[in-house]
Motif scaffolding. Structure first.
Motif, mmCIF file in Angstrom:
data_model
loop_
_atom_site.group_PDB
_atom_site.id
_atom_site.type_symbol
_atom_site.label_atom_id
_atom_site.label_comp_id
_atom_site.label_asym_id
_atom_site.label_seq_id
_atom_site.Cartn_x
_atom_site.Cartn_y
_atom_site.Cartn_z
ATOM 1 N N ALA A 14 0.828 -1.211 0.000
ATOM 2 C CA ALA A 14 0.000 0.000 0.000
ATOM 3 C C ALA A 14 0.859 1.256 0.000
ATOM 4 N N LEU A 15 1.927 1.250 0.798
ATOM 5 C CA LEU A 15 2.826 2.407 0.835
ATOM 6 C C LEU A 15 3.517 2.602 -0.504
ATOM 7 N N GLY A 16 4.027 1.504 -1.070
ATOM 8 C CA GLY A 16 4.725 1.616 -2.345
ATOM 9 C C GLY A 16 3.831 2.153 -3.443
ATOM 10 N N MET A 17 2.573 1.699 -3.468
ATOM 11 C CA MET A 17 1.671 2.112 -4.532
ATOM 12 C C MET A 17 1.117 3.512 -4.316
ATOM 13 N N VAL A 18 0.818 3.871 -3.063
ATOM 14 C CA VAL A 18 0.246 5.197 -2.818
ATOM 15 C C VAL A 18 1.289 6.290 -3.006
ATOM 16 N N LEU A 19 2.571 5.942 -2.810
ATOM 17 C CA LEU A 19 3.628 6.934 -2.974
ATOM 18 C C LEU A 19 4.170 6.997 -4.396
ATOM 19 N N LEU A 84 3.465 -4.796 -10.435
ATOM 20 C CA LEU A 84 4.312 -3.910 -9.642
ATOM 21 C C LEU A 84 5.596 -3.561 -10.393
ATOM 22 N N LEU A 85 6.154 -4.542 -11.118
ATOM 23 C CA LEU A 85 7.353 -4.272 -11.913
ATOM 24 C C LEU A 85 7.050 -3.257 -13.020
ATOM 25 N N TRP A 86 5.865 -3.373 -13.624
ATOM 26 C CA TRP A 86 5.472 -2.425 -14.661
ATOM 27 C C TRP A 86 5.340 -1.020 -14.085
ATOM 28 N N LEU A 87 4.747 -0.895 -12.893
ATOM 29 C CA LEU A 87 4.637 0.404 -12.237
ATOM 30 C C LEU A 87 6.022 0.973 -11.925
ATOM 31 N N PRO A 125 -6.681 1.832 -13.055
ATOM 32 C CA PRO A 125 -6.324 0.412 -13.185
ATOM 33 C C PRO A 125 -5.406 -0.076 -12.073
ATOM 34 N N LYS A 126 -4.631 0.840 -11.493
ATOM 35 C CA LYS A 126 -3.744 0.449 -10.404
ATOM 36 C C LYS A 126 -4.533 -0.052 -9.208
ATOM 37 N N ILE A 127 -5.643 0.598 -8.889
ATOM 38 C CA ILE A 127 -6.459 0.189 -7.752
ATOM 39 C C ILE A 127 -7.227 -1.092 -8.070
ATOM 40 N N ALA A 128 -7.726 -1.186 -9.297
ATOM 41 C CA ALA A 128 -8.440 -2.404 -9.686
ATOM 42 C C ALA A 128 -7.547 -3.624 -9.546
ATOM 43 N N LEU A 129 -6.333 -3.537 -10.061
ATOM 44 C CA LEU A 129 -5.424 -4.684 -9.986
ATOM 45 C C LEU A 129 -4.903 -4.902 -8.567
ATOM 46 N N LEU A 130 -4.858 -3.833 -7.779
ATOM 47 C CA LEU A 130 -4.452 -3.987 -6.379
ATOM 48 C C LEU A 130 -5.400 -4.934 -5.656
ATOM 49 N N TYR A 131 -6.702 -4.749 -5.874
ATOM 50 C CA TYR A 131 -7.688 -5.575 -5.182
ATOM 51 C C TYR A 131 -7.875 -6.941 -5.836
ATOM 52 N N ILE A 132 -7.598 -7.032 -7.131
ATOM 53 C CA ILE A 132 -7.807 -8.296 -7.833
ATOM 54 C C ILE A 132 -6.563 -9.179 -7.816
ATOM 55 N N SER A 133 -5.376 -8.558 -7.931
ATOM 56 C CA SER A 133 -4.163 -9.346 -8.141
ATOM 57 C C SER A 133 -3.163 -9.335 -6.985
#
Length: 207
Positions: A14-19, A84-87, A125-133
């Motif tokens: 969550a920290l990595g993605m929100v930042l 995550l690697l793509w991000l 899409p980042k949030i969608a995949l966060l909850y799905i993947s």
């Protein structure tokens, strides 16, 4: 019911993605810097509503799916690590722009700010995949109610995201002004966040 490692894992992701730069942060920062903190907080309320929509929808569907086909967790783990690697690459690639780079946007009324925050999150899409993947891979099928585990882990992610985003909203003006005069600091922010995402991706892939 929830393992400590799962909690720490969700907090780290969550920290990595929100930042990392993304639609939510860009929208919140642009509103806060151009229209003030109040506009940023109203926009954040819309983002929070979007998180709740994903939390309910994803957990209701995933609880049934994982109970029927537990092998999907392995597939989801690899897909989540790849995302995550793509991000990380999007953040680190040459020519990337820091989320704190100043930009102008026209002012909007409170209702529109809330709706735009909601839609920005729902269409992210980042949030969608966060909850799905990504979050589902921290669910342990042997530790009880899958739906409850997913709800708890989702609430942890939402709490982290909202606390970080609120801090960014409150400090956005000062941060943007500080970094705009220091291009090397903007580059450092991108490198640090991209590197964190890459480390998380490798860790998740091999855990």
């Amino acid at each position: 019911m929830i393992e400590q490692s799962a909690v720490l894992g969700v907090v780290s992701v969550a920290l990595g993605m929100v930042l990392s730069p993304g639609p939510n942060m860009m929208y919140l920062v642009s509103r806060s810097t151009s229209q003030g903190r109040r506009a940023g907080i109203i926009s954040l309320a819309g983002v929070a509503a979007g998180f709740l929509v994903y939390l309910v929808g994803a957990n209701l569907g995933l609880a049934v799916l994982f109970s029927a086909v537990p092998e999907l967790l392995t597939v989801i783990r690899i897909a989540g690590a790849g995302y995550l690697l793509w991000l990380a690459w999007k953040t680190l690639k040459p020519g990337g722009v820091s989320v704190f780079a100043t930009r102008e946007v026209p002012p909007d009324p409170p209702g529109r700010l809330f709706v735009m925050g909601l839609m920005t999150n729902l269409l992210n899409p980042k949030i969608a995949l966060l909850y799905i993947s990504i979050i589902p891979q921290f669910i342990n099928l042997g530790r009880g109610d899958i739906l409850l585990q997913g709800a708890i882990l989702g609430c942890i992610q939402i709490a982290v995201a909202l606390l970080v985003n609120l801090s960014i909203v409150l400090a956005a003006g000062g941060i943007a002004g500080f970094l705009s005069a220091r291009p090397s600091w903007l580059r450092t922010q991108r490198i640090a966040m991209g590197s964190l995402l890459a480390v998380l991706a490798v860790t998740l892939a091999f855990t």
